[in-house]
Scaffold this motif. Structure first.
Motif, short mmCIF file in Angstrom:
data_model
loop_
_atom_site.label_atom_id
_atom_site.label_comp_id
_atom_site.label_asym_id
_atom_site.label_seq_id
_atom_site.Cartn_x
_atom_site.Cartn_y
_atom_site.Cartn_z
N MET A 19 0.82 -1.20 0.00
CA MET A 19 0.00 0.00 0.00
C MET A 19 0.87 1.26 0.00
O MET A 19 0.55 2.25 -0.68
CB MET A 19 -0.94 0.00 1.21
CG MET A 19 -1.83 1.23 1.31
SD MET A 19 -2.74 1.63 -0.21
CE MET A 19 -3.75 0.17 -0.41
N GLU A 20 1.94 1.22 0.76
CA GLU A 20 2.87 2.36 0.80
C GLU A 20 3.45 2.61 -0.59
O GLU A 20 3.56 3.77 -1.04
CB GLU A 20 3.99 2.06 1.80
CG GLU A 20 4.93 3.23 2.06
CD GLU A 20 5.94 2.89 3.14
OE1 GLU A 20 6.09 3.69 4.08
OE2 GLU A 20 6.58 1.83 3.04
N ASN A 42 -16.54 2.09 -1.20
CA ASN A 42 -15.86 0.80 -1.36
C ASN A 42 -15.87 0.01 -0.06
O ASN A 42 -16.06 -1.21 -0.05
CB ASN A 42 -14.40 1.02 -1.80
CG ASN A 42 -14.30 1.73 -3.13
OD1 ASN A 42 -14.95 2.74 -3.35
ND2 ASN A 42 -13.47 1.22 -4.01
N PHE A 43 -15.63 0.73 1.05
CA PHE A 43 -15.60 0.08 2.36
C PHE A 43 -16.96 -0.57 2.67
O PHE A 43 -17.04 -1.72 3.12
CB PHE A 43 -15.27 1.11 3.44
CG PHE A 43 -14.46 0.57 4.58
CD1 PHE A 43 -14.67 -0.71 5.06
CD2 PHE A 43 -13.48 1.35 5.18
CE1 PHE A 43 -13.93 -1.22 6.12
CE2 PHE A 43 -12.73 0.85 6.23
CZ PHE A 43 -12.95 -0.43 6.70
N LEU A 71 -7.81 -4.57 3.22
CA LEU A 71 -7.20 -3.59 2.32
C LEU A 71 -7.76 -2.20 2.57
O LEU A 71 -7.02 -1.21 2.59
CB LEU A 71 -7.45 -3.99 0.86
CG LEU A 71 -7.11 -2.94 -0.20
CD1 LEU A 71 -5.62 -2.60 -0.16
CD2 LEU A 71 -7.53 -3.43 -1.58
N GLN A 72 -9.06 -2.10 2.78
CA GLN A 72 -9.67 -0.81 3.04
C GLN A 72 -9.13 -0.19 4.32
O GLN A 72 -8.85 1.01 4.38
CB GLN A 72 -11.20 -0.95 3.13
CG GLN A 72 -11.86 -1.38 1.84
CD GLN A 72 -11.63 -0.40 0.71
OE1 GLN A 72 -11.81 0.81 0.86
NE2 GLN A 72 -11.21 -0.91 -0.43
N VAL A 73 -8.97 -1.00 5.36
CA VAL A 73 -8.42 -0.51 6.63
C VAL A 73 -7.01 0.02 6.41
O VAL A 73 -6.66 1.12 6.86
CB VAL A 73 -8.41 -1.64 7.69
CG1 VAL A 73 -7.70 -1.17 8.95
CG2 VAL A 73 -9.84 -2.08 8.01
N VAL A 74 -6.20 -0.75 5.70
CA VAL A 74 -4.80 -0.37 5.45
C VAL A 74 -4.74 0.88 4.58
O VAL A 74 -3.91 1.78 4.79
CB VAL A 74 -4.05 -1.54 4.79
CG1 VAL A 74 -2.70 -1.09 4.27
CG2 VAL A 74 -3.88 -2.68 5.79
N ALA A 77 -5.59 3.91 6.71
CA ALA A 77 -4.52 4.16 7.67
C ALA A 77 -3.29 4.75 6.98
O ALA A 77 -2.62 5.63 7.53
CB ALA A 77 -4.14 2.86 8.39
N GLN A 78 -3.00 4.30 5.77
CA GLN A 78 -1.85 4.82 5.03
C GLN A 78 -2.03 6.30 4.71
O GLN A 78 -1.08 7.08 4.78
CB GLN A 78 -1.65 4.02 3.73
CG GLN A 78 -0.54 4.54 2.82
CD GLN A 78 0.84 4.49 3.45
OE1 GLN A 78 1.09 3.67 4.33
NE2 GLN A 78 1.72 5.38 3.01
N MET A 79 -3.24 6.70 4.38
CA MET A 79 -3.50 8.11 4.10
C MET A 79 -3.15 8.99 5.30
O MET A 79 -2.56 10.06 5.17
CB MET A 79 -4.98 8.31 3.72
CG MET A 79 -5.39 7.67 2.41
SD MET A 79 -7.16 7.96 2.12
CE MET A 79 -7.45 6.85 0.75
#
Length: 263
Positions: A19-20, A42-43, A71-74, A77-79
């Motif tokens: 994701m990063e 999407n979530f 994936l949605q959680v990650v 969180a990445q944002m």
């Protein structure tokens, strides 16, 4: 090409790295363009697909759909990590602390004798944690983004905890009948149809709750039943070399009743 090692099997840390990279300068343009609002839907959709996999009792499908939710959680969180607000470890830290706090019978010295007592303690701790000083604030804490049937049921359950509830299902069904009469009056100009239909649906949820029926699940089954019977109608019409649109309402109603009898 980004610097990333291809593997036979990946772990959670690899998902974070992927994701990063996707959000990075050499990653994916689409992923970089997204924000919390743009992928909000999407979530919701991925969560419902998990529910569908659960209903299908398909472990492989469930594993896949849980991955999509993860994936949605990650992603979200990445944002926030990029903005320096929080990262996935902070998310994990928060939920771990919440679980420990809300399970004093496991991680503390509180003694309980039943699941009902555990749930009662959970609600009390949740209200204290979220500073819900009034019963109204507990209602206001129910997410507006929930499906309306689910939200209605949760609101009613919270109100029932302070005694604002019908004594039995008969009272709840009496309210349904009252609201039906008000919808009928609104049909003839006496009242707002949208408001009265809303009241009727809210009352129906309350009746379902008293019967210990999940209204969302019940309506979901009703939708599937409608599709199944509609398909039967269409098959019957085709057997007579006709399309449904060629039939009168009375003829379609007869096919519907036959489909109903065949179930």
């Amino acid at each position: 090409m980004v610097d990333f090692q291809q593997k036979e099997a990946y772990k959670f840390e690899d998902l974070l790295r992927i994701m990063e990279l996707l959000r990075g300068p050499e990653g994916c343009m689409w992923d970089r363009e997204q924000d919390h609002s743009s992928i909000r839907r999407n979530f919701i959709e991925e969560t419902y697909e998990v529910c569908e996999a659960i209903d299908e009792q398909d472990p492989e499908h469930l594993k896949e759909e849980l991955g999509d939710v993860l994936l949605q959680v990650v992603f979200h969180a990445q944002m926030e990590k990029e903005k320096g607000v929080f990262d996935i470890d902070d998310v994990a830290d928060g939920i771990c602390k919440k679980l420990i706090y809300r399970h004093p019978h496991v991680f503390g010295d509180v003694e309980v004798g039943s699941s009902a007592e555990i749930l009662s303690n959970w609600d009390a701790l949740k209200r204290k944690e979220k500073h819900q000083a009034t019963d109204t604030s507990a209602l206001q804490s129910v997410a507006k983004s929930l499906p309306s049937l689910v939200r209605a049921e949760k609101l009613q359950k919270k109100a029932a905890k302070v005694g604002f509830d019908w004594e039995d299902a008969a009272g709840a069904f009496g309210k349904v009948e009252e609201e039906m009469d008000e919808v009928r009056r609104a049909m003839h100009g006496d009242g707002d149809p949208e408001e009265e239909v809303g009241d009727l649906l809210f009352a129906a949820v309350n009746a379902a709750r008293h019967l210990k029926v999940d209204p969302e699940r019940a309506l979901e089954k009703a939708c599937e039943k409608f599709i199944r019977r509609f398909a039967s109608m269409e098959r019957q019409a085709k057997e007579g070399d006709k399309a449904l649109a060629d039939l009168s309402l009375a003829e379609m109603d007869a096919l519907w009743n036959r489909a109903k009898e065949q179930e």
